[in-house]
Motif scaffolding. Structure first.
Motif, PDB file in Angstrom:
ATOM      1  N   CYS A   7       0.845  -1.188   0.000  1.00  0.00           N
ATOM      2  CA  CYS A   7       0.000   0.000   0.000  1.00  0.00           C
ATOM      3  C   CYS A   7       0.886   1.246   0.000  1.00  0.00           C
ATOM      4  CB  CYS A   7      -0.913  -0.008   1.225  1.00  0.00           C
ATOM      5  SG  CYS A   7      -1.960   1.466   1.355  1.00  0.00           S
ATOM      6  N   SER A   8       0.635   2.144  -0.939  1.00  0.00           N
ATOM      7  CA  SER A   8       1.435   3.368  -1.003  1.00  0.00           C
ATOM      8  C   SER A   8       1.014   4.382   0.055  1.00  0.00           C
ATOM      9  CB  SER A   8       1.339   4.000  -2.395  1.00  0.00           C
ATOM     10  OG  SER A   8       0.014   4.396  -2.672  1.00  0.00           O
ATOM     11  N   GLU A   9      -0.114   4.139   0.719  1.00  0.00           N
ATOM     12  CA  GLU A   9      -0.595   5.034   1.772  1.00  0.00           C
ATOM     13  C   GLU A   9       0.009   4.680   3.137  1.00  0.00           C
ATOM     14  OE1 GLU A   9      -2.895   7.735   1.313  1.00  0.00           O
ATOM     15  OE2 GLU A   9      -2.297   7.332  -0.753  1.00  0.00           O
ATOM     16  N   CYS A  10      -0.068   3.393   3.521  1.00  0.00           N
ATOM     17  CA  CYS A  10       0.380   3.012   4.875  1.00  0.00           C
ATOM     18  C   CYS A  10       1.583   2.075   4.880  1.00  0.00           C
ATOM     19  CB  CYS A  10      -0.777   2.387   5.658  1.00  0.00           C
ATOM     20  SG  CYS A  10      -1.254   0.720   5.122  1.00  0.00           S
ATOM     21  N   LEU A  29       0.376  -1.771 -16.612  1.00  0.00           N
ATOM     22  CA  LEU A  29      -0.280  -2.940 -16.033  1.00  0.00           C
ATOM     23  C   LEU A  29      -1.614  -2.540 -15.425  1.00  0.00           C
ATOM     24  CD1 LEU A  29       0.086  -5.956 -15.328  1.00  0.00           C
ATOM     25  CD2 LEU A  29       1.165  -5.216 -13.209  1.00  0.00           C
ATOM     26  N   VAL A  30      -2.657  -3.286 -15.756  1.00  0.00           N
ATOM     27  CA  VAL A  30      -4.006  -3.018 -15.260  1.00  0.00           C
ATOM     28  C   VAL A  30      -4.552  -4.301 -14.662  1.00  0.00           C
ATOM     29  CG1 VAL A  30      -6.337  -2.304 -15.905  1.00  0.00           C
ATOM     30  CG2 VAL A  30      -4.369  -1.310 -17.075  1.00  0.00           C
ATOM     31  N   PHE A  31      -5.145  -4.199 -13.459  1.00  0.00           N
ATOM     32  CA  PHE A  31      -5.745  -5.358 -12.811  1.00  0.00           C
ATOM     33  C   PHE A  31      -7.253  -5.353 -13.014  1.00  0.00           C
ATOM     34  CE2 PHE A  31      -2.073  -4.843  -9.648  1.00  0.00           C
ATOM     35  CZ  PHE A  31      -1.275  -5.741 -10.328  1.00  0.00           C
ATOM     36  N   GLU A  32      -7.819  -6.535 -13.120  1.00  0.00           N
ATOM     37  CA  GLU A  32      -9.268  -6.685 -13.265  1.00  0.00           C
ATOM     38  C   GLU A  32      -9.991  -6.191 -12.007  1.00  0.00           C
ATOM     39  OE1 GLU A  32     -12.406 -10.283 -14.308  1.00  0.00           O
ATOM     40  OE2 GLU A  32     -10.363 -10.787 -13.754  1.00  0.00           O
ATOM     41  N   ASN A  33      -9.456  -6.519 -10.837  1.00  0.00           N
ATOM     42  CA  ASN A  33     -10.065  -6.120  -9.561  1.00  0.00           C
ATOM     43  C   ASN A  33      -9.304  -4.950  -8.955  1.00  0.00           C
ATOM     44  OD1 ASN A  33     -11.770  -8.365  -9.832  1.00  0.00           O
ATOM     45  ND2 ASN A  33     -10.358  -9.674  -8.719  1.00  0.00           N
ATOM     46  N   LYS A  34     -10.033  -3.973  -8.456  1.00  0.00           N
ATOM     47  CA  LYS A  34      -9.424  -2.824  -7.789  1.00  0.00           C
ATOM     48  C   LYS A  34      -8.916  -3.265  -6.413  1.00  0.00           C
ATOM     49  CE  LYS A  34     -11.331   1.176  -8.227  1.00  0.00           C
ATOM     50  NZ  LYS A  34     -12.171   2.377  -8.091  1.00  0.00           N
ATOM     51  N   SER A  35      -7.660  -2.997  -6.126  1.00  0.00           N
ATOM     52  CA  SER A  35      -7.079  -3.420  -4.849  1.00  0.00           C
ATOM     53  C   SER A  35      -7.590  -2.556  -3.697  1.00  0.00           C
ATOM     54  CB  SER A  35      -5.555  -3.348  -4.905  1.00  0.00           C
ATOM     55  OG  SER A  35      -5.140  -2.023  -5.074  1.00  0.00           O
ATOM     56  N   VAL A  36      -7.713  -3.201  -2.530  1.00  0.00           N
ATOM     57  CA  VAL A  36      -8.114  -2.518  -1.309  1.00  0.00           C
ATOM     58  C   VAL A  36      -7.176  -2.988  -0.200  1.00  0.00           C
ATOM     59  CG1 VAL A  36      -9.956  -2.152   0.382  1.00  0.00           C
ATOM     60  CG2 VAL A  36     -10.526  -2.453  -2.041  1.00  0.00           C
ATOM     61  N   CYS A  37      -6.471  -2.062   0.416  1.00  0.00           N
ATOM     62  CA  CYS A  37      -5.547  -2.406   1.504  1.00  0.00           C
ATOM     63  C   CYS A  37      -6.344  -2.932   2.696  1.00  0.00           C
ATOM     64  CB  CYS A  37      -4.744  -1.176   1.915  1.00  0.00           C
ATOM     65  SG  CYS A  37      -3.656  -1.470   3.329  1.00  0.00           S
ATOM     66  N   PRO A  38      -5.994  -4.113   3.204  1.00  0.00           N
ATOM     67  CA  PRO A  38      -6.721  -4.660   4.342  1.00  0.00           C
ATOM     68  C   PRO A  38      -6.461  -3.894   5.648  1.00  0.00           C
ATOM     69  CG  PRO A  38      -4.903  -6.096   3.755  1.00  0.00           C
ATOM     70  CD  PRO A  38      -4.967  -5.022   2.710  1.00  0.00           C
ATOM     71  N   LYS A  39      -5.409  -3.090   5.683  1.00  0.00           N
ATOM     72  CA  LYS A  39      -5.076  -2.356   6.904  1.00  0.00           C
ATOM     73  C   LYS A  39      -5.745  -0.982   6.958  1.00  0.00           C
ATOM     74  CE  LYS A  39      -1.211  -0.960   9.795  1.00  0.00           C
ATOM     75  NZ  LYS A  39       0.251  -0.897   9.910  1.00  0.00           N
ATOM     76  N   CYS A  40      -5.554  -0.163   5.907  1.00  0.00           N
ATOM     77  CA  CYS A  40      -6.082   1.209   5.956  1.00  0.00           C
ATOM     78  C   CYS A  40      -7.272   1.433   5.015  1.00  0.00           C
ATOM     79  CB  CYS A  40      -4.978   2.220   5.656  1.00  0.00           C
ATOM     80  SG  CYS A  40      -4.463   2.286   3.922  1.00  0.00           S
ATOM     81  N   LYS A  41      -7.612   0.398   4.232  1.00  0.00           N
ATOM     82  CA  LYS A  41      -8.763   0.427   3.304  1.00  0.00           C
ATOM     83  C   LYS A  41      -8.576   1.370   2.113  1.00  0.00           C
ATOM     84  CE  LYS A  41     -10.838  -2.369   6.113  1.00  0.00           C
ATOM     85  NZ  LYS A  41     -10.384  -3.717   6.063  1.00  0.00           N
ATOM     86  N   ALA A  42      -7.339   1.797   1.840  1.00  0.00           N
ATOM     87  CA  ALA A  42      -7.079   2.626   0.657  1.00  0.00           C
ATOM     88  C   ALA A  42      -7.373   1.807  -0.594  1.00  0.00           C
ATOM     89  CB  ALA A  42      -5.633   3.094   0.641  1.00  0.00           C
ATOM     90  N   GLU A  43      -8.068   2.408  -1.550  1.00  0.00           N
ATOM     91  CA  GLU A  43      -8.430   1.718  -2.786  1.00  0.00           C
ATOM     92  C   GLU A  43      -7.510   2.121  -3.924  1.00  0.00           C
ATOM     93  OE1 GLU A  43     -12.527   2.055  -3.835  1.00  0.00           O
ATOM     94  OE2 GLU A  43     -13.216   1.454  -1.853  1.00  0.00           O
ATOM     95  N   ASP A  44      -7.029   1.109  -4.634  1.00  0.00           N
ATOM     96  CA  ASP A  44      -6.224   1.308  -5.839  1.00  0.00           C
ATOM     97  C   ASP A  44      -4.992   2.178  -5.587  1.00  0.00           C
ATOM     98  OD1 ASP A  44      -5.881   0.544  -8.474  1.00  0.00           O
ATOM     99  OD2 ASP A  44      -6.939   2.277  -9.274  1.00  0.00           O
ATOM    100  N   LYS A  45      -4.366   2.003  -4.437  1.00  0.00           N
ATOM    101  CA  LYS A  45      -3.152   2.751  -4.070  1.00  0.00           C
ATOM    102  C   LYS A  45      -1.993   1.784  -3.868  1.00  0.00           C
ATOM    103  CE  LYS A  45      -5.109   6.805  -3.690  1.00  0.00           C
ATOM    104  NZ  LYS A  45      -4.764   7.915  -4.535  1.00  0.00           N
ATOM    105  N   ASP A  46      -1.924   0.783  -4.747  1.00  0.00           N
ATOM    106  CA  ASP A  46      -0.962  -0.290  -4.564  1.00  0.00           C
ATOM    107  C   ASP A  46       0.301  -0.105  -5.387  1.00  0.00           C
ATOM    108  OD1 ASP A  46      -1.387  -1.800  -7.288  1.00  0.00           O
ATOM    109  OD2 ASP A  46      -3.374  -1.348  -6.494  1.00  0.00           O
ATOM    110  N   LEU A  47       1.353  -0.715  -4.921  1.00  0.00           N
ATOM    111  CA  LEU A  47       2.625  -0.832  -5.629  1.00  0.00           C
ATOM    112  C   LEU A  47       2.978  -2.308  -5.635  1.00  0.00           C
ATOM    113  CD1 LEU A  47       4.535   1.946  -3.666  1.00  0.00           C
ATOM    114  CD2 LEU A  47       3.524   2.184  -5.935  1.00  0.00           C
ATOM    115  N   LEU A  48       3.635  -2.776  -6.664  1.00  0.00           N
ATOM    116  CA  LEU A  48       4.103  -4.157  -6.669  1.00  0.00           C
ATOM    117  C   LEU A  48       5.352  -4.263  -5.801  1.00  0.00           C
ATOM    118  CD1 LEU A  48       3.807  -5.073 -10.441  1.00  0.00           C
ATOM    119  CD2 LEU A  48       2.490  -6.081  -8.578  1.00  0.00           C
ATOM    120  N   THR A  49       5.384  -5.266  -4.947  1.00  0.00           N
ATOM    121  CA  THR A  49       6.605  -5.547  -4.198  1.00  0.00           C
ATOM    122  C   THR A  49       7.581  -6.255  -5.135  1.00  0.00           C
ATOM    123  OG1 THR A  49       5.823  -7.716  -3.505  1.00  0.00           O
ATOM    124  CG2 THR A  49       5.310  -5.848  -2.041  1.00  0.00           C
TER     125      THR A  49
END
Length: 64
Positions: A7-10, A29-49
């Motif tokens: 998560c780029s937020e937390c 790169l585009v994902f079919e499902n919008k990511s949601v951080c399980p910790k802070c609930k930020a949507e579509d704020k992801d980075l690939l590890t």
């Protein structure tokens, strides 16, 4: 497909079911499902590890 994201937020690292990945016309790169951080609930704020980058490389090489 499950991808390892950060998560780029937390900064929380987690696995997420992104669905079917694809590339848009700008080769982004585009994902079919919008990511949601399980910790802070930020949507579509992801980075690939590093692990996630490897997963996407494997996906891309398997689809050439």
């Amino acid at each position: 497909m499950i991808a390892n994201l950060k998560c780029s937020e937390c900064g929380h690292i987690y696995d997420f079911e992104v669905g079917e990945p694809s590339m848009n016309k700008n080769l982004k790169l585009v994902f079919e499902n919008k990511s949601v951080c399980p910790k802070c609930k930020a949507e579509d704020k992801d980075l690939l590890t590093e692990k996630g980058q490897g997963q996407m490389t494997d996906w891309h090489l398997g689809n050439i």
